[in-house]
Design a protein around this motif. Structure first.
Motif, PDB file in Angstrom:
ATOM      1  N   LEU A 249       0.593  13.504  -4.564  1.00  0.00           N
ATOM      2  CA  LEU A 249      -0.163  12.271  -4.317  1.00  0.00           C
ATOM      3  C   LEU A 249      -1.012  11.888  -5.530  1.00  0.00           C
ATOM      4  CD1 LEU A 249      -1.263  12.957  -0.627  1.00  0.00           C
ATOM      5  CD2 LEU A 249       0.171  11.050  -1.363  1.00  0.00           C
TER       6      LEU A 249
ATOM      7  N   ILE B 177       5.720   2.834  -2.914  1.00  0.00           N
ATOM      8  CA  ILE B 177       5.536   3.805  -4.001  1.00  0.00           C
ATOM      9  C   ILE B 177       6.482   3.467  -5.157  1.00  0.00           C
ATOM     10  CG2 ILE B 177       5.541   6.273  -4.601  1.00  0.00           C
ATOM     11  CD1 ILE B 177       3.553   5.455  -2.362  1.00  0.00           C
TER      12      ILE B 177
ATOM     13  N   TRP C  21       6.206   7.756   0.454  1.00  0.00           N
ATOM     14  CA  TRP C  21       4.828   8.220   0.669  1.00  0.00           C
ATOM     15  C   TRP C  21       4.833   9.546   1.439  1.00  0.00           C
ATOM     16  CZ3 TRP C  21       1.847   8.838   5.180  1.00  0.00           C
ATOM     17  CH2 TRP C  21       0.483   9.104   4.960  1.00  0.00           C
TER      18      TRP C  21
ATOM     19  N   PHE D  97       0.826  -1.212   0.000  1.00  0.00           N
ATOM     20  CA  PHE D  97       0.000   0.000   0.000  1.00  0.00           C
ATOM     21  C   PHE D  97       0.859   1.261   0.000  1.00  0.00           C
ATOM     22  CE2 PHE D  97      -2.922   3.077   1.974  1.00  0.00           C
ATOM     23  CZ  PHE D  97      -4.038   2.907   1.162  1.00  0.00           C
ATOM     24  N   PHE D  98       1.945   1.215   0.827  1.00  0.00           N
ATOM     25  CA  PHE D  98       2.827   2.379   0.896  1.00  0.00           C
ATOM     26  C   PHE D  98       4.090   2.177   0.058  1.00  0.00           C
ATOM     27  CE2 PHE D  98       0.288   2.848   4.767  1.00  0.00           C
ATOM     28  CZ  PHE D  98      -0.169   4.141   4.555  1.00  0.00           C
TER      29      PHE D  98
ATOM     30  N   LEU E 242      -0.010   9.114  -7.978  1.00  0.00           N
ATOM     31  CA  LEU E 242      -0.315   7.712  -7.678  1.00  0.00           C
ATOM     32  C   LEU E 242      -1.470   7.204  -8.523  1.00  0.00           C
ATOM     33  CD1 LEU E 242       0.008   7.722  -3.776  1.00  0.00           C
ATOM     34  CD2 LEU E 242       1.579   6.676  -5.410  1.00  0.00           C
TER      35      LEU E 242
ATOM     36  N   SER F 264      -5.338   9.366   1.205  1.00  0.00           N
ATOM     37  CA  SER F 264      -4.331  10.294   1.741  1.00  0.00           C
ATOM     38  C   SER F 264      -4.774  11.734   1.543  1.00  0.00           C
ATOM     39  CB  SER F 264      -2.982  10.089   1.049  1.00  0.00           C
ATOM     40  OG  SER F 264      -2.546   8.771   1.237  1.00  0.00           O
TER      41      SER F 264
ATOM     42  N   ASN G 144      -4.860   4.586  -2.092  1.00  0.00           N
ATOM     43  CA  ASN G 144      -3.924   5.338  -1.258  1.00  0.00           C
ATOM     44  C   ASN G 144      -4.028   6.831  -1.569  1.00  0.00           C
ATOM     45  OD1 ASN G 144      -1.659   6.662  -0.260  1.00  0.00           O
ATOM     46  ND2 ASN G 144      -0.352   4.839  -0.400  1.00  0.00           N
TER      47      ASN G 144
ATOM     48  N   GLU H 153      -4.448  -0.436  -5.546  1.00  0.00           N
ATOM     49  CA  GLU H 153      -4.284   0.047  -4.163  1.00  0.00           C
ATOM     50  C   GLU H 153      -3.609   1.418  -4.120  1.00  0.00           C
ATOM     51  OE1 GLU H 153      -2.552  -2.435  -5.450  1.00  0.00           O
ATOM     52  OE2 GLU H 153      -0.452  -2.316  -4.849  1.00  0.00           O
ATOM     53  N   LEU H 154      -2.822   1.756  -5.164  1.00  0.00           N
ATOM     54  CA  LEU H 154      -2.181   3.069  -5.210  1.00  0.00           C
ATOM     55  C   LEU H 154      -3.223   4.167  -5.387  1.00  0.00           C
ATOM     56  CD1 LEU H 154       1.034   2.491  -7.359  1.00  0.00           C
ATOM     57  CD2 LEU H 154       0.821   2.656  -4.883  1.00  0.00           C
TER      58      LEU H 154
END
Lengths: 235, 373
Positions: free
Chosen positions: A165, A7, A15, A4-5, A168, A187, A183, A179-180
């Protein structure tokens, strides 16, 4: 959710790095917008005829899609953060100018007359009376501008990954990693809620003089205003 | 034109009231004194000096200004509101706040309110803060623009009494604007009645205004009962009070019979301390068995030493027997007096006033502000 994190390396940031970048790209334009709005709004208060045209211009600017802005600016500022931040600054004016004008105009006539009668000059009156009383309205404007700015930064992804962000979202697409995208959305939502909360806190800090709606019952140590009014009447 | 060729000599250390209907230019006149409105022609002299000659903000800081709804700074505490002008004059924070607290006491505000914000105060309290703020730098001149118009009548009366008390202590030169003629008559040392266009209809002490209105406009503005209202300028001290027709509730039959009822058709029954209970016809009283419920009400007594003939007459009119009851400061009966006697006293007071008016010209008001246009 695996990674998930995690990147992708093409973004060249962790992230947290993206979060920092995002905040910078979102908040600096709001700050710049405030710096432009304050004198502009004061001019609109001072010269009433100026307000409708200013309002018209800011609204028209707001109607220009960010992509069109980028096309215009990219010749001058290139694929940089600045190209993202300039349109965001312009967009913030549509909220901030009316907020400040309404705030300053909401200062009661008798308060202004009293200030003048006590020997306040125009500058001192603006800084010590009008602006402080306009603080709640200004912060209300800042809240809207900040939240919308945080969400708008993501379009910067279109000009060479300048969307923090938001980048992503593009990566989720090209690497097929949904999932990006989740995220990115979560976020940004968290940042917006956090920034909004901080502004509310700032307003509470700056305006102890405002009636607090939440405190419906007077505390024990504090006399009831109705009782005070009666005492006054009895004098 | 708001104010046209107005010429006014405002006496020092007294309350001058500008009164008139809406749009008569009274507020404009007031605002010309601190140059919030600049006259297109003419001069305003303060202690013989043209106010145009000094810097406008220096002038304004030397004059207190009280406004309708107080106009407090909602973002500052009460103590900081009051300390505004001293702070601008360069006083230290502590000195200015100490002065503000002293003034809160002077205008009858609880010191516990010092750290409050205006929204936490009632309208009457806010107005007191407004007066304290105007007095903060101890200005010789106080300008008051309908300061008590927006509060309810009970609070207004309290604020008016407080202003008179403060004025007795401080002796400021006050210019007070109102549209309420009763307020003008109550507060004014001199009253300027203005009519539309800023024309001066009459400038006189309130008693003279009530007795000799200059023209039909002033007479109409004063209202129908100016004769009655004028009586408030005559003290009731000269009234001849009868103590004969008064009997205590525990009196014996002999005492009741011995009462001198020649002058009065009724007897006033009092309790043992002398407080009035009610009236009765002498024949109806049975000694030792006086039923209080059967007594006739006595209305409202007046205080013999301090009240005016207006109060005395009002008491007599209110009483079903037509007799007024006078009491002392403690509420004990001082005597009774009939409408007829009060009427004679009124005629006597009028005659005396006319004689003294003829004997002495009214002392001329001193220098000070002169408003012209």
């Amino acid at each position: 959710m695996n990674g998930f994190f995690d990147i992708p390396s093409d973004l060249q940031h962790s992230w947290l790095g993206l979060v920092g970048l995002h905040l910078r790209e979102a908040l600096l334009p709001v700050l710049a917008g405030l710096v432009v709005s304050l004198p502009l709004a004061q001019l609109c208060v001072r010269f009433r005829w100026l307000y409708p045209p200013v309002l018209w211009v800011t609204t028209v600017l707001y109607a220009i899609p960010s992509l069109a802005f980028f096309v215009l600016l990219i010749d001058y500022t290139g694929q940089t953060e600045l190209t993202v931040m300039i349109p965001l600054t312009v967009y913030s004016l549509v909220v901030l100018v009316p907020a400040i004008v309404d705030g300053v105009r909401s200062v009661p006539q008798e308060t202004l007359a009293a200030a003048t009668a006590m020997g306040f000059g125009p500058v001192r009156r603006y800084l010590q009376v009008q602006l402080p009383i306009a603080v709640p309205a200004i912060i209300a404007g800042l809240r809207v501008a900040t939240v919308s700015s945080i969400s708008l930064v993501s379009v910067g992804t279109l000009i060479g990954n300048q969307g923090a962000l938001g980048n992503l979202l593009n990566d989720a697409n090209i690497y097929n990693r949904p999932e990006l995208a989740v995220n990115a959305v979560l976020s940004m939502a968290a940042l917006a809620i956090l920034a909004d909360g901080l502004l509310v806190g700032l307003r509470l800090l700056l305006t102890p003089w405002m009636p607090r709606r939440t405190r419906t019952k007077p505390k024990a140590g504090r006399p009831d205003p109705a009782v005070l009014a009666l005492e006054d009447a009895a004098r | 034109m708001a104010v046209d060729r107005l010429s006014l000599d405002i006496p020092d250390r007294s309350i001058t009231v500008l009164v008139g209907p809406s749009g008569c230019g009274k507020t404009t006149t007031l605002r010309m004194i601190n140059r919030m409105v600049e006259p297109s022609e003419g001069t305003i002299l303060l202690d013989g000096q043209d106010i145009q000659q000094q810097p406008v903000n220096t002038l304004r800081r030397s004059m207190g200004y009280v406004i309708q709804n107080a106009g407090l700074f909602q973002h500052r505490t009460i103590v900081d509101n009051i300390a505004t002008v001293p702070r601008m004059l360069g006083w230290g924070k502590d000195k200015a706040r100490a002065r503000a607290r002293e003034l809160m006491e002077r205008v009858g505000l609880d010191g516990a309110l010092a750290k409050r914000y205006p929204y936490q105060l009632s309208g009457g309290q806010q107005q007191r803060v407004g007066v304290a703020r105007a007095l903060a730098a101890d200005p010789p001149v106080l300008l008051m623009d309908e300061p008590f118009s927006a509060v309810d009548p009970v609070v207004r009366k309290g604020l008016q009494d407080e202003l008179l008390r403060i004025q007795a202590e401080l002796g400021k030169t006050i210019v007070f604007v109102t549209h309420d003629i009763d307020e003008a008559v109550k507060l004014g040392t001199m009253v300027a009645v203005m009519r539309t266009g800023g024309h001066l209809a009459q400038f006189a002490p309130p008693a003279e205004l009530l007795s000799d209105p200059a023209d039909a406009f002033v007479e109409d503005f004063l209202g129908a009962d100016r004769g009655i209202r004028r009586l408030s300028f005559f003290p009731a001290t000269g009234l001849e009070l009868l103590t004969g027709p008064i009997v205590a509730v525990d009196a014996t039959a002999e005492q009741v019979a011995a009462r001198d009822t020649a002058g009065a058709p009724y007897l006033l029954v009092t309790d043992q301390e002398g407080r009035p209970l009610g009236w009765s016809e002498p024949g109806e009283l049975t000694a030792g068995n006086i039923r209080q419920a059967e007594l006739l009400p006595y209305g409202r007594p007046f205080v013999a030493g301090t009240d005016s003939l207006r109060s005395a007459l009002d008491c007599a009119v209110l009483s079903p027997t037509g007799w007024a009851v006078a009491v002392d400061a403690e509420g004990r009966t001082a005597g009774v007096v009939s409408q007829q006697t009060i009427g004679e006293a009124i005629r006597g007071a009028h005659a005396e006033r006319r004689a003294s008016d003829r004997a002495a010209e009214r002392p001329q008001a001193g220098k000070d502000s002169r408003v012209a246009r």
